[in-house]
Design a protein around this motif. Structure first.
Motif, PDB file in Angstrom:
ATOM      1  N   GLU A 247       6.343  13.336  -0.520  1.00 36.86           N
ATOM      2  CA  GLU A 247       6.513  11.940  -0.906  1.00 36.86           C
ATOM      3  C   GLU A 247       5.487  11.059  -0.206  1.00 36.86           C
ATOM      4  N   PRO A 248       4.866  10.134  -0.938  1.00 41.39           N
ATOM      5  CA  PRO A 248       3.950   9.198  -0.283  1.00 41.39           C
ATOM      6  C   PRO A 248       4.728   8.185   0.549  1.00 41.39           C
ATOM      7  N   ALA A 249       4.054   7.563   1.485  1.00 39.52           N
ATOM      8  CA  ALA A 249       4.678   6.538   2.330  1.00 39.52           C
ATOM      9  C   ALA A 249       4.359   5.172   1.736  1.00 39.52           C
ATOM     10  N   THR A 250       5.389   4.442   1.358  1.00 40.66           N
ATOM     11  CA  THR A 250       5.207   3.095   0.822  1.00 40.66           C
ATOM     12  C   THR A 250       5.355   2.105   1.968  1.00 40.66           C
ATOM     13  N   LEU A 251       4.262   1.452   2.322  1.00 43.20           N
ATOM     14  CA  LEU A 251       4.267   0.508   3.427  1.00 43.20           C
ATOM     15  C   LEU A 251       4.723  -0.855   2.944  1.00 43.20           C
ATOM     16  N   ARG A 252       4.861  -1.782   3.886  1.00 41.46           N
ATOM     17  CA  ARG A 252       5.224  -3.146   3.530  1.00 41.46           C
ATOM     18  C   ARG A 252       3.987  -3.886   3.045  1.00 41.46           C
TER      19      ARG A 252
ATOM     20  N   VAL B 248       2.196   6.792  10.721  1.00 38.45           N
ATOM     21  CA  VAL B 248       1.452   5.538  10.607  1.00 38.45           C
ATOM     22  C   VAL B 248       2.321   4.426  11.175  1.00 38.45           C
ATOM     23  N   ILE B 249       1.696   3.454  11.830  1.00 37.71           N
ATOM     24  CA  ILE B 249       2.421   2.287  12.311  1.00 37.71           C
ATOM     25  C   ILE B 249       1.838   1.053  11.622  1.00 37.71           C
ATOM     26  N   GLN B 250       2.731   0.188  11.190  1.00 34.41           N
ATOM     27  CA  GLN B 250       2.337  -1.055  10.525  1.00 34.41           C
ATOM     28  C   GLN B 250       3.227  -2.173  11.046  1.00 34.41           C
ATOM     29  N   ARG B 251       2.627  -3.133  11.733  1.00 37.39           N
ATOM     30  CA  ARG B 251       3.345  -4.288  12.277  1.00 37.39           C
ATOM     31  C   ARG B 251       4.626  -3.865  13.015  1.00 37.39           C
ATOM     32  N   GLY B 252       4.512  -2.835  13.880  1.00 34.43           N
ATOM     33  CA  GLY B 252       5.635  -2.402  14.700  1.00 34.43           C
ATOM     34  C   GLY B 252       6.607  -1.470  14.015  1.00 34.43           C
TER      35      GLY B 252
ATOM     36  N   ARG C 189      -6.599   1.011   7.876  1.00 33.97           N
ATOM     37  CA  ARG C 189      -7.109  -0.078   7.046  1.00 33.97           C
ATOM     38  C   ARG C 189      -6.095  -1.203   7.055  1.00 33.97           C
ATOM     39  N   GLY C 190      -6.610  -2.414   6.936  1.00 38.19           N
ATOM     40  CA  GLY C 190      -5.702  -3.553   6.890  1.00 38.19           C
ATOM     41  C   GLY C 190      -4.893  -3.649   8.173  1.00 38.19           C
ATOM     42  N   ASP C 191      -3.561  -3.658   8.028  1.00 38.55           N
ATOM     43  CA  ASP C 191      -2.696  -3.789   9.204  1.00 38.55           C
ATOM     44  C   ASP C 191      -1.963  -2.505   9.560  1.00 38.55           C
TER      45      ASP C 191
ATOM     46  N   PRO D 191       0.833  -1.201   0.000  1.00 38.75           N
ATOM     47  CA  PRO D 191       0.000   0.000   0.000  1.00 38.75           C
ATOM     48  C   PRO D 191       0.868   1.252   0.000  1.00 38.75           C
ATOM     49  N   VAL D 192       0.456   2.231  -0.782  1.00 39.89           N
ATOM     50  CA  VAL D 192       1.165   3.512  -0.863  1.00 39.89           C
ATOM     51  C   VAL D 192       0.214   4.582  -0.339  1.00 39.89           C
ATOM     52  N   LEU D 193       0.575   5.180   0.793  1.00 40.68           N
ATOM     53  CA  LEU D 193      -0.283   6.178   1.430  1.00 40.68           C
ATOM     54  C   LEU D 193       0.068   7.572   0.926  1.00 40.68           C
ATOM     55  N   VAL D 194      -0.945   8.258   0.393  1.00 38.76           N
ATOM     56  CA  VAL D 194      -0.781   9.633  -0.069  1.00 38.76           C
ATOM     57  C   VAL D 194      -1.680  10.505   0.800  1.00 38.76           C
TER      58      VAL D 194
END
Length: 152
Positions: free
Chosen positions: A134-139, A120-124, A105-107, A71-74
């Motif tokens: 710049e957008p944030a590219t998550l795992r 944003v936090i995703q799985r720690g 959304r999601g994790d 997911p890429v957060l903008v």
């Protein structure tokens, strides 16, 4: 000088037109153990002449499937109404929405909304998306039916 050039030209023409039979050496057959078998590209190790069959756990379809898209957060906007703060985030799912801290959304979940960025936090792991930056590219989300981990 001119005569030597003419002589060289005639020699080159003579070589081109001279009927000469050139026999190629007979084709050499590879040894029987080096002949590739059906599906030999799937055998391991790849460059070892004594390859062995596929040894991974699980089916090939499971292992060869494409990686999931991260997911890429903008961050499209930030709204402050007194104490309430919301961020308008597009994560590429096709449904951008206003989210408050703790929503997600999601994790992934929003931990903080600043004046020009969202944390944003995703799985720690923490990520930041900046407004008009710049957008944030998550795992990407992990596979639910992933193959067994073969490492000890």
């Amino acid at each position: 000088m001119r005569a030597s050039l003419e002589l060289a030209g005639l020699a080159a023409l003579g070589v081109q037109l001279w009927p000469v039979a050139i026999d190629l050496p007979p084709a050499r057959e590879p040894p029987a153990e080096a002949v590739p078998a059906e599906g030999s590209a799937l055998r391991r190790p790849l460059f070892d002449p004594s390859r062995r069959a596929w040894t991974a756990e699980g089916s090939r379809d499971l292992i060869q499937r494409p990686d999931p898209v991260p997911p890429v957060l903008v961050l499209r906007g930030i709204r402050r109404d007194g104490v309430a703060v919301r961020a308008f985030i597009d994560d590429g799912s096709g449904d951008p929405t206003w989210l408050a801290p703790g929503d997600g959304r999601g994790d992934w979940r929003i931990t903080a909304i600043g004046t020009d960025r969202v944390s944003v936090i995703q799985r720690g792991r923490r990520f930041e998306a900046a407004f008009l930056g710049e957008p944030a590219t998550l795992r990407p989300a992990p596979f639910t039916d992933r193959p067994l981990d073969l490492r000890p």
